[in-house]
Motif scaffolding. Sequence first.
Motif, short mmCIF file in Angstrom:
data_model
loop_
_atom_site.label_atom_id
_atom_site.label_comp_id
_atom_site.label_asym_id
_atom_site.label_seq_id
_atom_site.Cartn_x
_atom_site.Cartn_y
_atom_site.Cartn_z
N GLU A 1 -10.35 43.83 38.45
CA GLU A 1 -11.20 45.01 38.61
C GLU A 1 -11.37 45.74 37.28
OE1 GLU A 1 -10.96 49.21 40.95
OE2 GLU A 1 -10.31 47.42 42.03
N GLN A 2 -10.27 45.88 36.53
CA GLN A 2 -10.35 46.54 35.23
C GLN A 2 -11.24 45.76 34.27
OE1 GLN A 2 -6.25 46.81 34.08
NE2 GLN A 2 -5.96 48.80 35.06
N GLU A 3 -11.12 44.42 34.29
CA GLU A 3 -11.95 43.60 33.41
C GLU A 3 -13.42 43.75 33.76
OE1 GLU A 3 -10.51 39.62 33.65
OE2 GLU A 3 -8.87 39.99 32.26
N SER A 4 -13.75 43.79 35.06
CA SER A 4 -15.16 43.91 35.45
C SER A 4 -15.70 45.29 35.08
CB SER A 4 -15.35 43.62 36.93
OG SER A 4 -14.71 44.60 37.72
N ARG B 1 -16.25 45.19 31.33
CA ARG B 1 -17.46 44.41 31.03
C ARG B 1 -18.71 45.21 31.37
NH1 ARG B 1 -15.11 38.97 33.40
NH2 ARG B 1 -14.08 38.20 31.53
N GLY B 2 -18.66 45.92 32.49
CA GLY B 2 -19.80 46.74 32.90
C GLY B 2 -20.08 47.85 31.90
N VAL B 3 -19.01 48.50 31.42
CA VAL B 3 -19.17 49.56 30.42
C VAL B 3 -19.71 48.96 29.13
CG1 VAL B 3 -17.89 51.19 28.97
CG2 VAL B 3 -17.43 51.08 31.42
N ALA B 4 -19.18 47.83 28.72
CA ALA B 4 -19.65 47.17 27.50
C ALA B 4 -21.13 46.79 27.63
CB ALA B 4 -18.81 45.94 27.20
#
Length: 194
Positions: free
Chosen positions: A24-27, A30-33
């Motif tokens: 969840e943190q990675e997604s 990635r969404g913020v990036a």
Amino acid sequence: EEGGVWSAGKREKEKLLASPERTEQESVSRGVAMGFLVIWMVNNMLVTLVNKAAFAKVDFKYPYTLSAIHIACNVIGSQLYFGYTGEKPKTLEPNYRKTVLLFSIIFTLNIAIGNMSLRWVSVNFNQICRALVPVVVMIISTLYYEKTYTSNRKWSVIPIVMGVGLVFYGDISTSFVGAFYTFLCIFMAALKSV
């Protein structure tokens, strides 16, 4: 015995890496990036179009003044970023200060020369030429750092350049002065990337 400890440690690490919280943190990251990347891309397009409009419609004759405004916007943007995130700018080691200074000079020259080129060329010509930056990066890296690229990487640049050329095909007007500044800008952008 040690193999068992190592295996148990490896299993724990795999569990941690596969945990739902991490995914969840990675997604989210990635969404913020991706969000920042889209904002950056839209901002770049808008700046290019507004600059060209200033030169073409208003007959603004001061590209270096426009560059100073860009630099001021970069300073304000970085200060807003640090204020919003609460991060503190990192203190540079003395041996990195020279690198940052040289990068800043190249960055500033790239903006100034890019604005100068926009005064003399169409946006379409500018964008088609800017698509050549990865090619110039590869050439500089090969000549200066003796870096080698795979054939796949070299071939992958061709569809990008052709795609940009097809998208921006139309009013491709330039002059000798405009082409000179545009190619100098491409060199500076590639140098900045290298």
